[in-house]
Scaffold this active site. Sequence first.
Site, mmCIF file in Angstrom:
data_model
loop_
_atom_site.group_PDB
_atom_site.id
_atom_site.type_symbol
_atom_site.label_atom_id
_atom_site.label_comp_id
_atom_site.label_asym_id
_atom_site.label_seq_id
_atom_site.Cartn_x
_atom_site.Cartn_y
_atom_site.Cartn_z
ATOM 1 N N SER A 10 0.865 -1.184 0.000
ATOM 2 C CA SER A 10 0.000 0.000 0.000
ATOM 3 C C SER A 10 0.902 1.234 0.000
ATOM 4 C CB SER A 10 -0.954 -0.004 1.199
ATOM 5 O OG SER A 10 -0.249 -0.220 2.397
ATOM 6 N N GLU A 12 1.289 5.580 0.654
ATOM 7 C CA GLU A 12 0.732 6.771 1.315
ATOM 8 C C GLU A 12 1.161 8.058 0.606
ATOM 9 O OE1 GLU A 12 0.799 6.622 5.606
ATOM 10 O OE2 GLU A 12 1.464 8.699 5.676
ATOM 11 N N ASP A 103 -1.601 15.086 16.049
ATOM 12 C CA ASP A 103 -0.850 16.030 16.903
ATOM 13 C C ASP A 103 -1.242 17.429 16.489
ATOM 14 O OD1 ASP A 103 0.950 14.229 18.255
ATOM 15 O OD2 ASP A 103 1.913 13.927 16.298
ATOM 16 N N PHE A 210 12.435 14.519 10.147
ATOM 17 C CA PHE A 210 11.217 13.737 10.422
ATOM 18 C C PHE A 210 11.430 12.809 11.609
ATOM 19 C CE2 PHE A 210 9.533 13.614 5.786
ATOM 20 C CZ PHE A 210 9.060 14.896 5.948
ATOM 21 N N HIS A 260 3.790 -0.998 3.693
ATOM 22 C CA HIS A 260 3.096 0.274 3.435
ATOM 23 C C HIS A 260 4.177 1.328 3.194
ATOM 24 C CE1 HIS A 260 -0.112 3.322 3.884
ATOM 25 N NE2 HIS A 260 0.780 4.033 4.560
HETATM 26 P P1 FAD Z 1 -2.863 7.167 20.144
HETATM 27 O O1 FAD Z 1 -2.932 5.737 19.770
HETATM 28 O O2 FAD Z 1 -4.049 7.798 20.791
HETATM 29 O O3 FAD Z 1 -1.583 7.331 21.105
HETATM 30 C C1 FAD Z 1 -1.072 8.625 21.414
HETATM 31 C C2 FAD Z 1 -0.299 8.565 22.724
HETATM 32 O O4 FAD Z 1 -1.210 8.391 23.801
HETATM 33 C C3 FAD Z 1 0.696 7.409 22.822
HETATM 34 O O5 FAD Z 1 1.820 7.874 23.539
HETATM 35 C C4 FAD Z 1 -0.051 6.353 23.634
HETATM 36 O O6 FAD Z 1 0.834 5.524 24.377
HETATM 37 C C5 FAD Z 1 -0.881 7.225 24.551
HETATM 38 N N1 FAD Z 1 -2.154 6.609 24.954
HETATM 39 C C6 FAD Z 1 -3.097 6.084 24.152
HETATM 40 N N2 FAD Z 1 -4.151 5.651 24.892
HETATM 41 C C7 FAD Z 1 -3.868 5.925 26.176
HETATM 42 C C8 FAD Z 1 -4.564 5.752 27.412
HETATM 43 N N3 FAD Z 1 -5.767 5.178 27.452
HETATM 44 N N4 FAD Z 1 -3.968 6.160 28.553
HETATM 45 C C9 FAD Z 1 -2.733 6.762 28.527
HETATM 46 N N5 FAD Z 1 -2.026 6.949 27.383
HETATM 47 C C10 FAD Z 1 -2.596 6.554 26.210
HETATM 48 N N6 FAD Z 1 -0.651 12.379 12.006
HETATM 49 C C11 FAD Z 1 -1.460 13.263 11.392
HETATM 50 O O7 FAD Z 1 -1.669 14.367 11.914
HETATM 51 N N7 FAD Z 1 -2.065 12.984 10.186
HETATM 52 C C12 FAD Z 1 -1.909 11.786 9.583
HETATM 53 O O8 FAD Z 1 -2.471 11.554 8.522
HETATM 54 C C13 FAD Z 1 -1.078 10.809 10.213
HETATM 55 N N8 FAD Z 1 -0.907 9.579 9.676
HETATM 56 C C14 FAD Z 1 -0.180 8.638 10.342
HETATM 57 C C15 FAD Z 1 -0.091 7.342 9.807
HETATM 58 C C16 FAD Z 1 0.633 6.359 10.463
HETATM 59 C C17 FAD Z 1 0.682 4.972 9.873
HETATM 60 C C18 FAD Z 1 1.319 6.667 11.664
HETATM 61 C C19 FAD Z 1 2.140 5.623 12.364
HETATM 62 C C20 FAD Z 1 1.231 7.944 12.209
HETATM 63 C C21 FAD Z 1 0.472 8.939 11.572
HETATM 64 N N9 FAD Z 1 0.337 10.223 12.086
HETATM 65 C C22 FAD Z 1 -0.449 11.152 11.452
HETATM 66 C C23 FAD Z 1 1.035 10.603 13.336
HETATM 67 C C24 FAD Z 1 0.125 10.428 14.574
HETATM 68 O O9 FAD Z 1 -1.006 11.256 14.489
HETATM 69 C C25 FAD Z 1 0.961 10.772 15.801
HETATM 70 O O10 FAD Z 1 1.962 9.811 16.004
HETATM 71 C C26 FAD Z 1 0.163 11.014 17.067
HETATM 72 O O11 FAD Z 1 1.045 11.580 18.049
HETATM 73 C C27 FAD Z 1 -0.422 9.760 17.707
HETATM 74 O O12 FAD Z 1 -1.485 9.305 17.032
HETATM 75 P P2 FAD Z 1 -2.074 7.831 17.389
HETATM 76 O O13 FAD Z 1 -3.277 7.649 16.563
HETATM 77 O O14 FAD Z 1 -1.020 6.826 17.314
HETATM 78 O O15 FAD Z 1 -2.506 8.107 18.931
#
Ligand code: FAD
Length: 281
Positions: A10, A12, A103, A210, A260
């Site tokens: 895939s 991106e 973020d 990055f 990916h």
């Molecule tokens: P989460 O899974 O919510 O985790 C965030 C943090 O919170 C982690 O440190 C985790 O340990 C902690 N956490 C989660 N749940 C809990 C809980 N219940 N209690 C305490 N701590 C908790 N960013 C963008 O802005 N746009 C994009 O399109 C984008 N695409 C991405 C695609 C991929 C494949 C990846 C790997 C990252 C991407 N990102 C993108 C970056 C991502 O948004 C950041 O890494 C962001 O900081 C975390 O998002 P997440 O969905 O992993 O968050």
Amino acid sequence: MNSTVRFPVSIEFFPPKTPEGVEKLRVVRQQLYALMPEFCSVTFGAGGSTQEGTFSTVRDILSEGVSAASHFSCIGATRAGVREQLATLKAMGVKRLVALRGDLPSGYGTGGEFHYASDLVAFIRAEMSDDFYIEVAAYPEIHPQAKSAESDLKAFAAKAQAGANSAITQYFYNSDAYFRFVEDADALGVQIPVVPGIMPIASSSQLMRFSDACGAEIPRWIRLRLLGFGDDTASIKAFGLDVVTDLCEQLRAGGAPGLHFYSMNQSAATLEICQRLGLAA
Ligand code: FAD
């Protein structure tokens, strides 16, 4: 490899900011479609800052007859706003989402009605049942804001339990981190596929920038070799192709369910790596 079963790939993209960028990406996509990607995904600026560009790039991909995944971040969002955006994506024919927390740029409060990506996944499942195949993010080298490796793994498990179908990792250059992550997740009962995210190396300064921001480690030997090439972009590219192809080989041989590619809206490196892997048509 069995030639009748394609190893899934895939790709991106990010939404271009200018009309020229849109046209350039159209050409890049056509080149990359030679890889017959399982789907192409489009990133989404946290806070909805790129929503228009994300949705229009997703529309373009769908109109080209390719499955498209919209990234979707929930930080700072309200339930009503997310509900509306999901309805728009469904009406567009999108069947796949990459559900993220995202973020916000520093200076913004988090606000919003979602704290973590697991809240978003649970909301999508509650509101839209199985209308979307949901991908989530995984961090073999641990998310930079995680309290500990253990809590990050539990946060990943929470996303799977909330209804995620599959995961894509942050990029990494150390396959052991990936295999250990998959093993640890499996030990917690998480069995969704975890697809490695692959970042081709095209420029050392961009990669270092990055990687500092997202917590991906560049192993010392790679960092020093890249620095040693200075401005010699041809050597950086040649070295990058060797390193990343080798990483992909290790991942495929070790049982990764697909690859990916973070294309950075460029085709050359992804195409060359896939050709070397025997994945190009
Ligand atoms: P989460 O899974 O919510 O985790 C965030 C943090 O919170 C982690 O440190 C985790 O340990 C902690 N956490 C989660 N749940 C809990 C809980 N219940 N209690 C305490 N701590 C908790 N960013 C963008 O802005 N746009 C994009 O399109 C984008 N695409 C991405 C695609 C991929 C494949 C990846 C790997 C990252 C991407 N990102 C993108 C970056 C991502 O948004 C950041 O890494 C962001 O900081 C975390 O998002 P997440 O969905 O992993 O968050």
